[in-house]
Design a protein around this motif. Structure first.
Motif, PDB file in Angstrom:
ATOM      1  N   ARG A  47      40.872  45.736  48.391  1.00 46.27           N
ATOM      2  CA  ARG A  47      42.577  45.401  48.651  1.00 46.27           C
ATOM      3  C   ARG A  47      42.585  44.138  49.290  1.00 46.27           C
ATOM      4  N   MET A  48      41.557  43.456  49.678  1.00 50.43           N
ATOM      5  CA  MET A  48      41.677  42.027  50.136  1.00 50.43           C
ATOM      6  C   MET A  48      41.650  41.141  48.876  1.00 50.43           C
ATOM      7  N   LEU A  49      41.487  41.497  47.685  1.00 51.44           N
ATOM      8  CA  LEU A  49      41.545  40.594  46.680  1.00 51.44           C
ATOM      9  C   LEU A  49      42.439  41.163  45.553  1.00 51.44           C
ATOM     10  N   THR A  50      42.670  42.447  45.428  1.00 55.87           N
ATOM     11  CA  THR A  50      43.460  43.226  44.628  1.00 55.87           C
ATOM     12  C   THR A  50      45.001  42.686  44.396  1.00 55.87           C
ATOM     13  N   PRO A  51      45.730  42.620  45.524  1.00 61.73           N
ATOM     14  CA  PRO A  51      47.239  41.916  45.205  1.00 61.73           C
ATOM     15  C   PRO A  51      47.181  40.604  44.535  1.00 61.73           C
ATOM     16  N   GLU A  52      46.233  39.689  44.978  1.00 61.78           N
ATOM     17  CA  GLU A  52      46.122  38.417  43.995  1.00 61.78           C
ATOM     18  C   GLU A  52      45.834  38.537  42.877  1.00 61.78           C
ATOM     19  N   MET A  53      44.855  39.511  42.638  1.00 57.76           N
ATOM     20  CA  MET A  53      44.151  39.701  41.184  1.00 57.76           C
ATOM     21  C   MET A  53      45.495  40.233  40.323  1.00 57.76           C
ATOM     22  N   GLU A 275      39.618  32.372  46.052  1.00 61.44           N
ATOM     23  CA  GLU A 275      39.475  31.070  46.177  1.00 61.44           C
ATOM     24  C   GLU A 275      40.952  30.742  46.774  1.00 61.44           C
ATOM     25  N   MET A 276      42.035  31.453  46.709  1.00 64.01           N
ATOM     26  CA  MET A 276      43.162  31.247  47.266  1.00 64.01           C
ATOM     27  C   MET A 276      43.227  31.273  48.716  1.00 64.01           C
ATOM     28  N   PRO A 277      43.824  30.321  49.220  1.00 60.90           N
ATOM     29  CA  PRO A 277      43.940  30.115  50.622  1.00 60.90           C
ATOM     30  C   PRO A 277      44.022  31.315  51.455  1.00 60.90           C
ATOM     31  N   ALA A 278      45.196  32.301  51.123  1.00 62.03           N
ATOM     32  CA  ALA A 278      45.425  33.518  51.957  1.00 62.03           C
ATOM     33  C   ALA A 278      44.346  34.416  51.882  1.00 62.03           C
ATOM     34  N   VAL A 279      43.544  34.685  50.831  1.00 56.76           N
ATOM     35  CA  VAL A 279      42.543  35.473  50.600  1.00 56.76           C
ATOM     36  C   VAL A 279      41.404  34.867  51.088  1.00 56.76           C
ATOM     37  N   ALA A 280      41.197  33.637  51.161  1.00 56.38           N
ATOM     38  CA  ALA A 280      39.694  33.111  51.915  1.00 56.38           C
ATOM     39  C   ALA A 280      39.870  33.153  53.433  1.00 56.38           C
ATOM     40  N   LYS A 281      41.245  32.988  53.975  1.00 60.59           N
ATOM     41  CA  LYS A 281      41.193  33.381  55.384  1.00 60.59           C
ATOM     42  C   LYS A 281      41.000  34.904  55.627  1.00 60.59           C
ATOM     43  N   ARG A 282      41.305  35.677  54.878  1.00 62.25           N
ATOM     44  CA  ARG A 282      41.481  37.050  55.073  1.00 62.25           C
ATOM     45  C   ARG A 282      39.767  37.425  55.099  1.00 62.25           C
TER      46      ARG A 282
END
Length: 321
Positions: A47-53, A275-282
């Motif tokens: 779930r840390m990646l799937t919203p952006e995916m 690599e998206m900033p929000a995901v990288a921070k997460r």
């Protein structure tokens, strides 16, 4: 048909139906099966990646929990699914260890899937309760060497990666620290805090609150390099076992024969999302290292992990059930 369209049509025909499918993929929601309980660490990773995916793919990603038999029920469901990219498996590294855990499997965890990518890598940490006389990882090895079998380590389950990390420590250092398996990390952590078991190998994210709260002492991290969340904690490699490097990882697989172009599209989406900033921070907040591996690199990595851990199981005399 206009003549200038012919070269494009010819190229598409030569590429085959897989390329044609990939050009339009996805046109409907993508289902990802998590073969563990809802809220599990595996699901949390995904779930840390799937919203952006989902945003990048232009279609919803639906995560479905199908627990049971250490994840093999959900994995079998995916193995038998249509190889079109719309059904995938999100599982921990235990996926490549199943042959060493179970005598009988109704699918082949290596041959019935195509590896897509890694959601992230998570170093583990060896911890003891704050009152323990064991002050460092070197102390742990020396105590185990002085009194073989008297020191114990806990893990969240037989055949889990934390269990095998403990067995690898035994193999590499020539000591015998006895394994005490639990049904989940929560109870294992409780018993280490209570002094019933000496050591626990756990994910950094699960142990960090107790470390910061002064209830657990971190002895060493399992990765090759120190980590930002615990900069003062040495690695196991620094603590007497050269070249020790183990991280927990969480992967994405689709059924075998899924078109390569679709596999590559899913992999690229995973890497772009991380690599998206929000995901990288997460990811950074939980000490998770994003993956840069493409699908073929992940396939080679998974095969190497399969060979490595089955060898550790054999040398540690871990018997499949």
């Amino acid at each position: 048909m206009k003549l200038h369209h012919l070269p494009l049509l010819a190229a598409m025909l030569v590429s085959g139906p897989g390329a044609l499918a990939a050009n339009s993929f996805p046109t409907q929601p993508v289902r990802i099966v998590v073969p563990h309980q809802a809220g599990s660490t595996t699901e949390t990773f995904g779930r840390m990646l799937t919203p952006e995916m989902s945003t990048l793919l232009g279609q919803p990603i639906v995560i479905e929990s199908r627990p049971g038999a250490a994840g093999t029920i959900g994995a079998r469901d995916v193995a038998l699914s249509k190889p079109d990219g719309y059904t995938g498996l999100m599982n921990a590294s235990i996926q490549v260890m199943y042959p060493g855990i179970f005598k009988t499997l109704h699918f082949d965890p290596m041959k019935d899937f195509t590896p897509v990518g890694v959601f992230g890598f998570a170093p583990m940490v060896a911890v003891v309760r704050a009152q323990s006389p064991i002050k460092s990882f070197r102390d742990l090895i020396e105590a185990a060497r002085a009194k073989p079998g008297s020191i114990t380590f806990a893990s969240g389950g037989l055949g889990s990666l934390p269990h095998l990390v403990g067995e690898l420590v035994n193999v590499r250092s020539g000591v015998q620290i006895s394994h005490i398996p639990y049904n989940g990390t929560g109870q294992a952590l409780t018993d280490v805090l209570g002094g019933h078991v000496d050591v626990l190998y756990a994910s950094v994210a699960s142990a960090l609150p107790q470390i910061k709260g002064g209830k657990l002492r971190a002895l060493a991290v399992t990765s090759a390099a120190r980590i930002d969340l615990l900069p003062d904690v040495p690695t196991i490699a620094e603590s007497g076992i050269p070249d020790f490097d183990v991280t927990s990882w969480y992967g994405y697989w689709v059924p075998k024969d899924t078109p390569r172009a679709i596999v590559d599209r899913l992999n690229q989406t995973m890497r772009d999302a991380s690599e998206m900033p929000a995901v990288a921070k997460r990811l950074a907040n939980d000490g998770i290292i994003p993956s840069k591996m493409d699908a073929k690199e992940f396939a080679a990595f998974a095969a190497a992990e399969n060979k490595k851990w089955l060898d550790v199981m054999k040398r540690a005399n871990v018997q499949p059930n």
